[in-house]
Design an enzyme around this catalytic site. Structure first.
Site, PDB file in Angstrom:
ATOM      1  N   LEU A 134     -14.809 -25.776 -12.247  1.00 34.28           N
ATOM      2  CA  LEU A 134     -13.479 -26.010 -12.142  1.00 34.28           C
ATOM      3  C   LEU A 134     -12.481 -25.233 -11.586  1.00 34.28           C
ATOM      4  O   LEU A 134     -12.351 -23.702 -12.433  1.00 34.28           O
ATOM      5  CB  LEU A 134     -13.005 -26.899 -13.948  1.00 34.28           C
ATOM      6  CG  LEU A 134     -12.162 -27.509 -14.762  1.00 34.28           C
ATOM      7  CD1 LEU A 134     -12.206 -28.405 -13.508  1.00 34.28           C
ATOM      8  CD2 LEU A 134     -12.006 -27.280 -16.258  1.00 34.28           C
ATOM      9  N   ASP A 135     -11.340 -25.693 -10.923  1.00 36.42           N
ATOM     10  CA  ASP A 135     -11.024 -24.930 -10.963  1.00 36.42           C
ATOM     11  C   ASP A 135     -10.015 -23.641 -11.382  1.00 36.42           C
ATOM     12  O   ASP A 135     -10.015 -24.299 -12.975  1.00 36.42           O
ATOM     13  CB  ASP A 135      -9.720 -24.970  -9.742  1.00 36.42           C
ATOM     14  CG  ASP A 135     -10.302 -25.788  -8.477  1.00 36.42           C
ATOM     15  OD1 ASP A 135     -11.079 -25.949  -7.993  1.00 36.42           O
ATOM     16  OD2 ASP A 135      -9.653 -27.066  -7.748  1.00 36.42           O
ATOM     17  N   PRO A 136      -9.554 -22.595 -10.987  1.00 40.48           N
ATOM     18  CA  PRO A 136      -8.985 -21.621 -11.458  1.00 40.48           C
ATOM     19  C   PRO A 136      -8.429 -22.420 -12.636  1.00 40.48           C
ATOM     20  O   PRO A 136      -7.143 -21.631 -13.397  1.00 40.48           O
ATOM     21  CB  PRO A 136      -8.618 -20.699 -11.124  1.00 40.48           C
ATOM     22  CG  PRO A 136      -9.876 -19.939 -10.666  1.00 40.48           C
ATOM     23  CD  PRO A 136     -10.050 -21.969 -10.147  1.00 40.48           C
ATOM     24  N   LEU A 137      -7.154 -22.676 -11.460  1.00 44.97           N
ATOM     25  CA  LEU A 137      -5.409 -23.609 -11.734  1.00 44.97           C
ATOM     26  C   LEU A 137      -6.237 -24.658 -12.613  1.00 44.97           C
ATOM     27  O   LEU A 137      -4.499 -25.384 -13.379  1.00 44.97           O
ATOM     28  CB  LEU A 137      -4.918 -24.208 -10.416  1.00 44.97           C
ATOM     29  CG  LEU A 137      -4.552 -22.715 -10.383  1.00 44.97           C
ATOM     30  CD1 LEU A 137      -3.036 -22.515  -8.695  1.00 44.97           C
ATOM     31  CD2 LEU A 137      -3.163 -21.674 -10.709  1.00 44.97           C
ATOM     32  N   ALA A 138      -7.117 -25.960 -12.977  1.00 45.38           N
ATOM     33  CA  ALA A 138      -7.809 -26.729 -14.264  1.00 45.38           C
ATOM     34  C   ALA A 138      -7.554 -26.065 -15.106  1.00 45.38           C
ATOM     35  O   ALA A 138      -8.296 -25.023 -15.777  1.00 45.38           O
ATOM     36  CB  ALA A 138      -8.265 -27.317 -13.541  1.00 45.38           C
TER      37      ALA A 138
END
Length: 328
Positions: A49-53
């Site tokens: 899961l992306d850091p910005l998610a």
């Protein structure tokens, strides 16, 4: 004299922690944090899961890591917000703008295109993604300024719908996707088809496989549970520089789901105590009961409510392939 194998460091805790990953934290960082909190011998996640998610990042501990592929193959649901009028290098708000437009789409125009983005569709993953190109991650190549060309691939989008349109430039969507689908790519491609461009500003994952929102636990809840297990240190020890550590894990372990919860889509084989012993030794067992299947490619066996093995059923017998010897 033969050297003995090195004893694994940590606790043999096994099961799933369904972590509600906060915005800004990377998946690898999240796994390291959970492994440290639980003093676990082994840990791994089921789907980056992306850091910005934000949202669901299932983290397996101990023997439960053997069930990771079953979770990664499951469907995932997302809530995501698209900002119209600009496309970026990263397909989210982190990268610089590459294309811009003053056009803004109507709800009717967006909904008319949604059928093109459901079912089995062809999708080119974002340049800033974990896709490997000749052994290198695409995002590493892109950050180094190298040209990245990723081939299109077929992915499954089971449902895509508008949930809100706060203003002319913003649309909130819900999506249910199969393995390997990039929601950022959906936003990018929708923007191109609408002629207005677009990128994601918010992304939250709400379910993975059989895990739902009620299973999630936040970092604050986990830290509070860890605090309950801290040992009492006297003033002299504190002055000497000693740091408190978790010595009682009961409160933290309340958040650990059994490894079998990752296998809800498979057929379950309940075992007697005698059968459990045979399966743990790697031996097949004959299934009893009128409804027991004669053949099944993938099934799991449980004993006393705990996961014992994953295997297959052939001619009415369960054959173990992966055996679970710890708590899970």
């Amino acid at each position: 004299m033969a050297r003995r194998g090195k004893k694994p460091k940590g606790r043999p805790v096994s099961g799933w922690v369904i972590f509600d990953k906060p915005f800004g934290m990377g998946s690898t960082e999240a796994v390291a944090k959970i492994k440290w909190l639980y003093f676990a011998q082994k840990a791994g996640h089921a789907g980056t899961l992306d850091p910005l998610a934000s949202g669901m990042l299932p983290i397996a501990l101990g023997d439960a890591t053997k069930t990771v592929p079953f979770v990664m193959d499951g469907r995932k649901t997302y809530l995501f917000t698209v900002r119209w009028g600009a496309e970026t290098t990263t397909d989210d708000a982190e990268g610089p703008v590459t294309n811009a437009s003053d056009l803004r789409p109507s709800r009717e125009a967006i909904e008319a295109l949604l059928p093109n983005y459901t079912g089995d569709i062809s999708q080119v993953p974002p340049n800033f993604s974990a896709i490997k190109i000749e052994g290198e991650r695409a995002y590493d190549l892109a950050r180094a300024g190298e040209s990245v060309e990723i081939a299109a691939r077929t992915v499954s989008v089971h449902d895509l719908a508008i949930t809100a349109m706060p203003d002319d430039s913003t649309t909130v969507f819900s999506a249910e996707c199969g393995k390997g689908t990039y929601v950022r790519a959906i936003a990018r491609d929708l923007g191109r088809d609408l002629g207005c461009f677009g990128h994601i500003t918010e992304l939250r994952r709400t379910s993975v496989g059989g895990f739902g929102e009620d299973d999630m636990v936040t970092i604050e809840e986990l830290m509070d549970a860890a605090d309950e297990g801290l040992e009492e240190l006297d003033a002299e020890a504190i002055e000497a520089g000693s740091k408190p550590r978790v010595v009682r894990f009961e409160a933290l372990d309340e958040f650990v789901l059994d490894a079998a919860t990752a296998l809800s889509d498979l057929y379950e084989v309940p075992l007697s105590e005698e059968q459990t012993g045979r399966v743990l030794s790697g031996n097949p067992v004959l299934l009893r009961g009128r409804d027991a299947p004669a053949f099944c490619d993938e099934a799991y066996a449980t004993g006393h409510g705990r996961l014992v093995a994953i295997g297959s059923i052939d001619q009415g017998s369960f054959h173990p392939k992966r055996v679970f010897g710890g708590r899970g």
